[in-house]
Design an enzyme around this catalytic site. Structure first.
Site, PDB file in Angstrom:
ATOM      1  N   LYS A  30       0.858  -1.185   0.000  1.00 25.90           N
ATOM      2  CA  LYS A  30       0.000   0.000   0.000  1.00 25.90           C
ATOM      3  C   LYS A  30       0.890   1.230   0.000  1.00 25.90           C
ATOM      4  O   LYS A  30       1.733   1.396   0.871  1.00 25.90           O
ATOM      5  CB  LYS A  30      -0.921   0.010   1.218  1.00 25.90           C
ATOM      6  CG  LYS A  30      -1.964   1.128   1.179  1.00 25.90           C
ATOM      7  CD  LYS A  30      -2.869   1.087   2.394  1.00 25.90           C
ATOM      8  CE  LYS A  30      -4.013   2.083   2.251  1.00 25.90           C
ATOM      9  NZ  LYS A  30      -3.566   3.439   1.910  1.00 25.90           N
ATOM     10  N   ASP A  32       1.681   5.406  -0.041  1.00 26.39           N
ATOM     11  CA  ASP A  32       1.181   6.655   0.521  1.00 26.39           C
ATOM     12  C   ASP A  32       1.409   7.772  -0.484  1.00 26.39           C
ATOM     13  O   ASP A  32       2.371   8.531  -0.403  1.00 26.39           O
ATOM     14  CB  ASP A  32       1.906   6.959   1.838  1.00 26.39           C
ATOM     15  CG  ASP A  32       1.196   8.026   2.656  1.00 26.39           C
ATOM     16  OD1 ASP A  32       0.058   8.392   2.287  1.00 26.39           O
ATOM     17  OD2 ASP A  32       1.764   8.482   3.657  1.00 26.39           O
ATOM     18  N   GLU A 177       3.473   1.821   4.516  1.00 24.45           N
ATOM     19  CA  GLU A 177       2.121   2.203   4.950  1.00 24.45           C
ATOM     20  C   GLU A 177       1.220   1.004   5.203  1.00 24.45           C
ATOM     21  O   GLU A 177       0.389   1.027   6.106  1.00 24.45           O
ATOM     22  CB  GLU A 177       1.474   3.129   3.923  1.00 24.45           C
ATOM     23  CG  GLU A 177       0.179   3.728   4.454  1.00 24.45           C
ATOM     24  CD  GLU A 177      -0.632   4.452   3.402  1.00 24.45           C
ATOM     25  OE1 GLU A 177      -1.590   5.134   3.775  1.00 24.45           O
ATOM     26  OE2 GLU A 177      -0.318   4.323   2.202  1.00 24.45           O
TER      27      GLU A 177
END
Length: 326
Positions: A30, A32, A177
């Protein structure tokens, strides 16, 4: 534009799939950054649209050569624009200096030399005149990787199939993240927040001292809408942010009582933060908060309240801020 307008598919917050289903899922880091859909007409041009649909192409001039890299193949690609820190990790605070410059191309070009961005590609929804949204994730991912899109400002990171627990642990260990879990048979649900994609955000927790609060509005009138918290560094209490979520109604009422009992006219933070309407309190309440990461100035990003820590005296609260903050 002759390519179809395709709003991005969105992930639902959740947890890792059951171990028995692990092999049916792919796992991606994931990131950011800023979500973008890239439209490449096959004539060397690139059009970037934000999740809102806004044309943000001019904000990122270093991504224009992506059109030439793909050649004559027309495509719609899904990805995330990142600004990387000196350790090669996505830094949203850095990226903020690049966002919002779509209508200021001159400034965008100057910022590009100072804070270059990188586009991470993870899906393809339209390719060479064909709609791919109805194909399973594995097929779309294979077609994306076959495009061989790797360059100075863009890449196509590999997705890991299975081994979800190991993948999540690795994101924690490397300070990333979080993780996005994507079901291998999932179609691309344009504009939909789908359970076929699950996002897991790595959150940290730390102790803080409550130094003030902001009044709530509406149904929260008379109660704290947010508490202002700090941590000790270099012998002073440094403001690290406002926390406005995480309480039950009963917890908020109890907190209001404690805050009123600790009211003072003197701001306990050094330096005094510019927070309109703040009520200051003697910093004797210790709380634990959860947050995603810190800004370069030490502020907590996306903080939420976990619990009061009556077992800790104020002088026992963690001093996690570097002493050299401005």
């Amino acid at each position: 534009m002759t390519l179809p307008l395709i709003p991005p598919m969105l992930a639902t917050p959740g947890k890792l799939p059951p171990v028995a289903q692990d092999a049916r899922w792919a796992y991606e880091t994931k990131q950011d950054g800023q979500r973008v859909v890239a439209y490449l007409e096959g004539d060397g041009t690139v059009l970037l649209r934000a999740r809102s649909g806004e044309d943000i192409t001019a904000a990122y001039p270093e991504l224009r050569p992506l059109g030439a890299a793909l050649g004559r193949t027309a495509a719609v690609l899904d990805g995330e624009v990142l600004a990387l820190d000196e350790r090669g990790r996505a830094d949203f605070q850095l990226l903020q200096s690049r966002m919002g410059l779509a209508h200021a191309p001159g400034k965008a070009a100057r910022q590009a030399t100072k804070v270059p961005v990188h586009l991470v590609l993870f899906d393809v929804m339209h390719l060479a005149g064909q709609d791919l949204t109805g194909l399973p994730y594995t097929r779309r991912r294979g077609l994306l990787e076959e495009l061989g899109l790797g360059g100075p400002h863009w890449s196509t990171p590999t997705a890991l199939v299975g081994h979800g627990e190991e993948a999540l642990r690795a994101t924690v260990e490397h300070g990333l993240e979080g993780l996005v879990c994507k079901r291998l048979d999932s179609v691309y649900e344009a504009g939909v927040r789908s359970r076929a994609w699950i996002k897991i955000r790595n959150m940290r927790s730390e102790d803080v001292l409550v130094g003030g609060w902001l009044p709530g509005k509406g149904r929260l009138e008379g109660l704290p809408g947010a508490v202002l918290v700090g941590q000790r560094a270099a012998g002073r209490l440094r403001y690290v942010g406002g926390v406005g979520t995480g309480w039950s109604e009963a917890e908020r009422v109890r907190l209001a009582e404690l805050l009123r009992a600790a009211e003072t006219d003197v701001c306990p933070f050094d330096p005094v933060p510019h927070v309109a309407g703040a009520h200051w309190v003697v910093p004797r309440l210790v709380g634990e908060v959860r947050y995603s990461t810190r800004t370069r100035a030490g502020m907590l990003r996306q903080p939420s309240w976990l619990r009061l820590r009556p077992d800790l005296a104020p002088e026992e609260s963690a001093a996690d801020l570097p002493d050299d903050l401005p």
